[in-house]
Write an enzyme that holds these catalytic residues in place. Sequence first.
Site, PDB file in Angstrom:
ATOM      1  N   ASP A  97     -10.645   1.922  -3.693  1.00  0.00           N
ATOM      2  CA  ASP A  97     -11.317   2.232  -2.488  1.00  0.00           C
ATOM      3  C   ASP A  97     -12.418   1.497  -2.585  1.00  0.00           C
ATOM      4  O   ASP A  97     -13.409   1.181  -1.414  1.00  0.00           O
ATOM      5  CB  ASP A  97     -10.795   2.697  -1.564  1.00  0.00           C
ATOM      6  CG  ASP A  97      -9.447   2.568  -0.721  1.00  0.00           C
ATOM      7  OD1 ASP A  97      -8.614   1.300  -1.346  1.00  0.00           O
ATOM      8  OD2 ASP A  97      -8.759   2.852   0.436  1.00  0.00           O
ATOM      9  N   ASP A 112       0.665  -1.466   0.303  1.00  0.00           N
ATOM     10  CA  ASP A 112       0.222  -0.114  -0.045  1.00  0.00           C
ATOM     11  C   ASP A 112       0.883   1.143   0.092  1.00  0.00           C
ATOM     12  O   ASP A 112       2.017   1.441   0.094  1.00  0.00           O
ATOM     13  CB  ASP A 112      -0.806  -0.455   1.247  1.00  0.00           C
ATOM     14  CG  ASP A 112      -2.264   0.287   1.328  1.00  0.00           C
ATOM     15  OD1 ASP A 112      -2.433   1.400   0.199  1.00  0.00           O
ATOM     16  OD2 ASP A 112      -3.705   0.587   1.941  1.00  0.00           O
TER      17      ASP A 112
HETATM   18  C1  DGJ Z   1      -6.150   1.789   2.034  1.00  0.00           C
HETATM   19  C2  DGJ Z   1      -6.108   0.207   1.223  1.00  0.00           C
HETATM   20  O1  DGJ Z   1      -6.532   0.808  -0.111  1.00  0.00           O
HETATM   21  C3  DGJ Z   1      -7.529  -0.657   1.901  1.00  0.00           C
HETATM   22  O2  DGJ Z   1      -7.722  -1.413   0.943  1.00  0.00           O
HETATM   23  C4  DGJ Z   1      -6.697  -0.950   2.959  1.00  0.00           C
HETATM   24  O3  DGJ Z   1      -5.836  -1.772   3.067  1.00  0.00           O
HETATM   25  C5  DGJ Z   1      -6.627   0.367   3.516  1.00  0.00           C
HETATM   26  N1  DGJ Z   1      -5.306   1.684   3.065  1.00  0.00           N
HETATM   27  C6  DGJ Z   1      -5.440  -0.373   5.422  1.00  0.00           C
HETATM   28  O4  DGJ Z   1      -5.178   0.947   5.715  1.00  0.00           O
END
Ligand code: DGJ
Length: 732
Positions: A514, A448
């Site tokens: 997301d 991430d």
């Molecule tokens: C952002 C990501 O896009 C989510 O899927 C998740 O992993 C969160 N971060 C976790 O902090």
Amino acid sequence: MVSSPAVCHLRAGGVSLVLDLARSLPRIVHWGADLGELSDPQLQQLVLGSYRQTVANQPDRTPWVSVLPENSQGWVGTPGLEGHRGGRHFSTQFATTGIRRDTDPDGTERVTTQAADAVAGLGLELSLELLPSGLARLRVGLTNLAADPYTLNGLLLAWPLPQQAQEVLDFTGKHGRERAPQRHPLTHGTYLREGRHGRTGTDATLLLLAGEAGFGFRQGAVWGIHAAWSGNHRMLVERGSGTETILAGGELLLPGEIELGPGETYASPWLYASYGQGLDELSARFHHFVRATRPPEIRPVTGNCWEAVYFDHRLDRLTELADAFAEVGVERFVLDDGWFRHRRDDHAGLGDWYVDETVWPGGLHPLVDHVRGLGLEFGLWVEPEMINVDSDLARAHPEWILAPGDRLPLEWRHQQVLNVGHPAAWSYLFERLDALITEYDLTYLKWDHNRDLLEPGSQLTGRAGVHAQTLAVYRLIDELKAAHPRLQIESCSAGGGRADLAILGRTDRVWTSDCTDAHERQVIQRYTGLIIPPELLGAHISADPNHQTWRRLTLAMRAATAMFGDLGVEWNVARLDADERRELAEWIATYKQWRPLLHGGTVVRLDHPDPAVCAHGVVAADGHAGLFLVTLAETSVYGPPGLLRLGGLSPHASYRLEPLPATRRVVAAWPGTPPPWWEPGLTLSGQGLMQYGFQLPDVPPDTPLLFAVTRVDGGPGRRPTSDTTINKGELP
Ligand code: DGJ
């Protein structure tokens, strides 16, 4: 070597590139539809016909717009190269010193040009490639040949656009709404898109495109470029008062970011260029390239715990979730954010890449063993480039934070960015990740990156550090993968904030957004999918109502949408009742049945006169079958919505068109009689389905209509062949 005056004609995958190498750096005379076999005299004539006259109040010699446009050649638009040596040598005039043409065993055609400007003390090597799919790419290495430093301010490479390109398409977006299309007429002047996020960016234009007025997915000539770079970048389309128009792109450099010492070279990112009759053809060239660079595989259904438990990590809850995932058909469990030291919420812990002893007294082993015992793979979330000020790492090494020197940048999700370009910080990350991968035998990391890089200075050098950061992260991934060849990585950046061909060259999946709302995903997946094939686009079935938008959608809509990506589940399945679990399991089983076709076929997006109709599908490479999904984004202004014309089929083959059983059930539940063809299905030629089409049933918005098309005349991808012919042993 190519003789001079030289013209080169490269052909591949239905695309021709004609290069004029006669005067200076290569000038692309033609980039577009295949021109067929041309003799040398014919090529010379083509190039002769491309030279325009000089008109009043213009340079006495016609401007020469090369792939690195120079002011010294009469170009008065945005220069290809911007830089200086203490204020001098701000302009260049490169002279070609060598040209080499070669062809790789896979059919890739390459022209390499060496050039130098002795006065400015610069040398360059330009590589232009035409890949077998017809996708082209350009990059340059610029070397400082002099004894004093050269400051590079920017380097853009350019592709020419023909005059018939009249409309621009690019993309914007934000967290949770990546790749929103925007269109406007191509007018005189410069249309500039810059990415200054220090990452690819959620609003980045994945492609900058220009095409014939009204170009669509299936029709109209269109040209597009993509900068394969995960840091700051610039993309522009520029039309001057001459007929010259360019699409240009490259890295965006911050002040003083690149100073080339004697003998040092700056290597630009690849600038990809694709042409198509319609966006689908342009897109298929990218898919072909991306697929060719990785071995085919069955991609496991992912079960991610983020939207199921968030930071509430408890062994019993997670094992229960893993059990439920296994029951519905999930094949890989991913433990998301929250497992490492001090990480009880998003305020602390980033950088402390040790399993938190208070939450996991036995390490992750009990969970990992349980998951593997169920027959699932295990994957782990990390965010290596980030650091919380509230972490042991920041307390020990505040100098490892990317900062302009005298202050810390603004926090973003309560976090700062680690300077991965700092050798000690890089080594710390490598050691930690390597240790975790080894201890848990990890084959999957979700990697991430949840913020932009603001004021990204290296405290070590005092200089801007996005360029160094980007390269250091690439090296970190490359070296981890070299050390752990089975390791796969998902590129996530608060969703789709780092989706580009450079990161994809070293990772295996992109977390598309997301936003898991299937209604929003229709558009996000459709446009992210222009360069990334469906099997690399993470698409998860999540809760109802949706956590990001609170929109309520049926499981059918959520599952049918996720089927057209790399399907996963991100939902507390352990809380579902038996009926819901059974329905989810049925969808996952349907997906698995279609997975080989969906993950290897040709993506087809359908143009429809009603903008409410969103229709797309995947057709097997040999044309033997396809699966299409149709949804209405809102109620149609037509009642019923009208004819849908398919695409991508073999025109002379005969196909059977049928709704999937789940679609029959949905339509049966809706008042009204479906069209007469609905019950028996249709048997029609590919041409009939593509040129005429069939009536869609009238259904409410966000009702997924899944149609299977199956070839019924014998051979896959072939014209009908009689048994006699086959019996004679003739090749079909
Ligand atoms: C952002 C990501 O896009 C989510 O899927 C998740 O992993 C969160 N971060 C976790 O902090």
